[in-house]
Design an enzyme around this catalytic site. Structure first.
Site, PDB file in Angstrom:
ATOM      1  N   SER A 167       0.851  -1.191   0.000  1.00 22.07           N
ATOM      2  CA  SER A 167       0.000   0.000   0.000  1.00 22.07           C
ATOM      3  C   SER A 167       0.882   1.236   0.000  1.00 22.07           C
ATOM      4  CB  SER A 167      -0.896   0.009   1.239  1.00 22.07           C
ATOM      5  OG  SER A 167      -1.524   1.265   1.409  1.00 22.07           O
ATOM      6  N   TYR A 224      -1.163  -1.379  10.332  1.00 23.40           N
ATOM      7  CA  TYR A 224      -1.250  -1.386   8.871  1.00 23.40           C
ATOM      8  C   TYR A 224      -0.020  -0.745   8.240  1.00 23.40           C
ATOM      9  CZ  TYR A 224      -3.499  -1.091   4.278  1.00 23.40           C
ATOM     10  OH  TYR A 224      -3.810  -1.226   2.944  1.00 23.40           O
TER      11      TYR A 224
END
Length: 261
Positions: free
Chosen positions: A154, A166
């Site tokens: 990401s 994350y």
């Protein structure tokens, strides 16, 4: 006329039941590959952005609509035994592995205080440990095939604001990609990473309209990403056209990362 640039190859895609993983699986099938769809369940997810009318599992669509061999293997990528079973079933069915796409991932909102230790361990177990485990057990076969590994991370790997777990997991994926590239380059195995920006998938269901509008503002192109945008790059990276692309982190983000200096 569909491309057949991956004809005869066996491609393993984790997190293949919905969203980006589902479209990556379809893209490789369109290119002539046999596809192994790995996820905890083969039930397709639905959401306000994507796959809202989907009723058939990914592997069923590949067999019926793309007329390509496909196999579903129930897999928990955070569990070494489950990943070893995935590799074993793939090799038993298709004889080897040419391409591994590490796409399985989770997302939890929260800062350092609201993120529980359990959530931290669960997210890293899937997003980072899962990438390592799948690569570890598939590499002997990918080396034999002189194949490809593609990790899906990401843009949040290099910026904060999405929660510590994350951000850390995706940064780990990017750097794991580089380390595997160093390890496997001499074996003619290409290892690369794709870092998407905002892509319209069921995992985005948690977001409210204000958050979505912020993503629209951050994305420089006049639209948000679609799973096909990532799938097309994955198919390219595993092709002969990308044979000299190695150890790279490719942004598929509509210009999101261009905001950073």
């Amino acid at each position: 006329m569909p491309s057949q640039r991956h004809e005869g190859r066996t491609v393993v895609v984790t997190g293949a039941s919905s969203g980006i993983g589902r479209r990556i699986a379809f893209r490789f099938a369109e290119d002539g590959a046999s596809v192994v769809c790995a996820s905890r369940s083969n039930e397709p997810h639905s959401g306000k952005y994507y796959d809202s009318d989907v009723t058939k599992p990914t592997e069923v669509v590949i067999r019926e609509e793309y007329d390509q061999p496909a196999l579903f293997v129930s897999t928990d990528v955070s569990d070494p035994e489950s990943v070893q079973n995935l590799v074993s079933e793939t090799v038993d069915e298709f004889g080897g592995i040419d391409v591994l796409v590490n796409n399985a991932g989770l997302f939890f909102e929260g800062d350092s205080q609201s993120t529980s230790v359990e959530d931290w361990e669960t997210l890293l177990g899937v997003d980072l440990d899962g990438t390592f485990l799948c690569a570890k057990y598939a590499i002997p076969y990918i080396k034999e095939a002189e194949g490809d590994i593609i990790n899906i991370a990401s843009v949040n790997a290099t910026e904060g604001g999405t929660g510590p777990a994350y951000a850390a997991a995706n940064a780990g994926q990017v750097n794991l990609t580089r380390d595997l590239a160093v390890e496997l380059g001499e074996h003619n195995v290409n290892v690369n990473c794709i870092s998407p920006g905002y892509v319209k998938t069921p995992i985005q269901d948690y977001q409210d309209e204000e958050s979505i509008e912020m993503s629209r503002e951050q994305t420089l192109l006049p639209r948000l990403g679609e799973p096909e945008d990532v799938a097309n790059v994955a198919a390219f990276l595993a092709s002969d056209e990308a044979s000299f692309v190695h150890g790279a982190d490719i942004y598929v983000d509509g210009g999101w990362a261009a905001h950073r200096v």
